[in-house]
Design an enzyme around this catalytic site. Structure first.
Site, PDB file in Angstrom:
ATOM      1  N   LYS A   1      -9.802  -5.305  -7.531  1.00  0.00           N
ATOM      2  CA  LYS A   1      -8.841  -6.298  -8.274  1.00  0.00           C
ATOM      3  C   LYS A   1      -9.553  -7.861  -8.040  1.00  0.00           C
ATOM      4  O   LYS A   1     -10.542  -8.152  -7.392  1.00  0.00           O
ATOM      5  CB  LYS A   1      -7.719  -6.532  -7.384  1.00  0.00           C
ATOM      6  CG  LYS A   1      -7.041  -5.039  -7.813  1.00  0.00           C
ATOM      7  CD  LYS A   1      -5.396  -4.781  -7.014  1.00  0.00           C
ATOM      8  CE  LYS A   1      -4.745  -3.492  -7.186  1.00  0.00           C
ATOM      9  NZ  LYS A   1      -3.635  -3.475  -6.641  1.00  0.00           N
TER      10      LYS A   1
ATOM     11  N   HIS B   1      -7.424  -0.879  -6.098  1.00  0.00           N
ATOM     12  CA  HIS B   1      -6.595   0.226  -6.512  1.00  0.00           C
ATOM     13  C   HIS B   1      -7.478   1.683  -6.404  1.00  0.00           C
ATOM     14  O   HIS B   1      -8.453   1.568  -6.891  1.00  0.00           O
ATOM     15  CB  HIS B   1      -5.996   0.104  -8.095  1.00  0.00           C
ATOM     16  CG  HIS B   1      -5.413   1.341  -8.583  1.00  0.00           C
ATOM     17  ND1 HIS B   1      -4.065   1.545  -8.453  1.00  0.00           N
ATOM     18  CD2 HIS B   1      -5.721   2.095  -9.284  1.00  0.00           C
ATOM     19  CE1 HIS B   1      -3.692   2.865  -9.046  1.00  0.00           C
ATOM     20  NE2 HIS B   1      -5.152   2.996  -9.556  1.00  0.00           N
TER      21      HIS B   1
HETATM   22  P1  TYD Z   1       2.028   1.126  -5.995  1.00  0.00           P
HETATM   23  O1  TYD Z   1       1.747   2.239  -6.951  1.00  0.00           O
HETATM   24  O2  TYD Z   1       3.287   1.442  -4.914  1.00  0.00           O
HETATM   25  O3  TYD Z   1       0.987   1.264  -4.403  1.00  0.00           O
HETATM   26  P2  TYD Z   1      -0.723   1.505  -4.562  1.00  0.00           P
HETATM   27  O4  TYD Z   1      -1.144   0.359  -5.190  1.00  0.00           O
HETATM   28  O5  TYD Z   1      -0.898   1.814  -3.079  1.00  0.00           O
HETATM   29  O6  TYD Z   1      -0.608   2.922  -5.367  1.00  0.00           O
HETATM   30  O7  TYD Z   1       2.257  -0.374  -6.151  1.00  0.00           O
HETATM   31  C1  TYD Z   1       1.419  -0.753  -7.195  1.00  0.00           C
HETATM   32  C2  TYD Z   1       0.829  -2.167  -6.976  1.00  0.00           C
HETATM   33  O8  TYD Z   1       2.199  -3.028  -7.005  1.00  0.00           O
HETATM   34  C3  TYD Z   1       0.337  -2.599  -5.573  1.00  0.00           C
HETATM   35  O9  TYD Z   1      -1.082  -2.306  -5.409  1.00  0.00           O
HETATM   36  C4  TYD Z   1       0.839  -3.917  -5.225  1.00  0.00           C
HETATM   37  C5  TYD Z   1       2.058  -4.151  -6.297  1.00  0.00           C
HETATM   38  N1  TYD Z   1       3.252  -4.015  -5.302  1.00  0.00           N
HETATM   39  C6  TYD Z   1       3.968  -5.459  -5.206  1.00  0.00           C
HETATM   40  O10 TYD Z   1       3.463  -6.376  -5.587  1.00  0.00           O
HETATM   41  N2  TYD Z   1       5.211  -5.291  -4.567  1.00  0.00           N
HETATM   42  C7  TYD Z   1       5.511  -4.228  -4.007  1.00  0.00           C
HETATM   43  O11 TYD Z   1       6.758  -4.109  -3.184  1.00  0.00           O
HETATM   44  C8  TYD Z   1       4.947  -2.952  -4.190  1.00  0.00           C
HETATM   45  C9  TYD Z   1       5.392  -1.631  -3.404  1.00  0.00           C
HETATM   46  C10 TYD Z   1       3.742  -2.987  -4.805  1.00  0.00           C
END
Ligand code: TYD
Length: 161
Positions: A14, A128
């Site tokens: 990112k 990610h």
């Molecule tokens: P998610 O798919 O839950 O996590 P990951 O990236 O670990 O698979 O969430 C996607 C993205 O959304 C996460 O990287 C950061 C953002 N996010 C927020 O900004 N606030 C939040 O409360 C959550 C859960 C995620």
């Protein structure tokens, strides 16, 4: 032919990691023997929106897409045994505050999402990695054309078949 599940995954470095820790992030995956099938730097809102479409109804969706467009990102399609599971382990917990310091999110970040909310900052967590093999297949398709994915052999494949 038997096709093993969980052999590919999609990584996105990112904008906050592209500004400093990108080469180390790449090497974390290479160090464990993952093979880079495709890799490119792009700045594309449509891909960011499609990539996070599952979160379209969440309050953080618009802010998340804005963050992903703040600068270029580096997309990588990786291949390896249990690629999704292994890469999730390498990146660590979603919220940098909770990520183990040995993971990418724990080593290069520390701020909690709650603090970001309180100080009106963007939620940033550097990288990610696809969460499931199904998500990996969809996400590789969002970021890469077929002719951008390359089939070749690397040294570690002589030992891990
Ligand atoms: P998610 O798919 O839950 O996590 P990951 O990236 O670990 O698979 O969430 C996607 C993205 O959304 C996460 O990287 C950061 C953002 N996010 C927020 O900004 N606030 C939040 O409360 C959550 C859960 C995620």
């Amino acid at each position: 032919m038997y096709h093993e599940r969980d052999r590919e995954t999609l990584i996105v470095i990112k904008p906050d990691a592209v500004r400093g820790s990108d080469s180390d992030v790449v090497s974390r995956f290479e160090d464990v023997g993952m093979k880079i099938m495709g890799m490119k730097m792009v700045r594309r809102g449509s891909a960011a929106r499609g990539h996070y479409s599952e979160h379209v109804d969440k309050e953080f969706y618009d802010r998340l897409v804005e963050y992903m467009k703040q600068g270029p990102v580096v997309a990588m399609a990786l291949e390896g045994v249990n690629a999704v599971e292994n890469c999730r382990k390498i990146i660590g917990d979603t919220n940098p505050k909770d990520a183990n310091p040995s993971t990418i999110r724990g080593r290069y970040g520390h701020m909690s999402f709650a603090h970001a909310d309180g100080s009106d900052s963007t939620h940033q967590n550097l990288v990610h990695a696809s969460a499931t093999p199904e998500e990996a297949e969809k996400e590789v398709g969002i970021w890469f054309e077929d002719d951008e994915l390359h089939d070749y052999r690397i040294g570690s494949e002589e030992h891990v078949r």
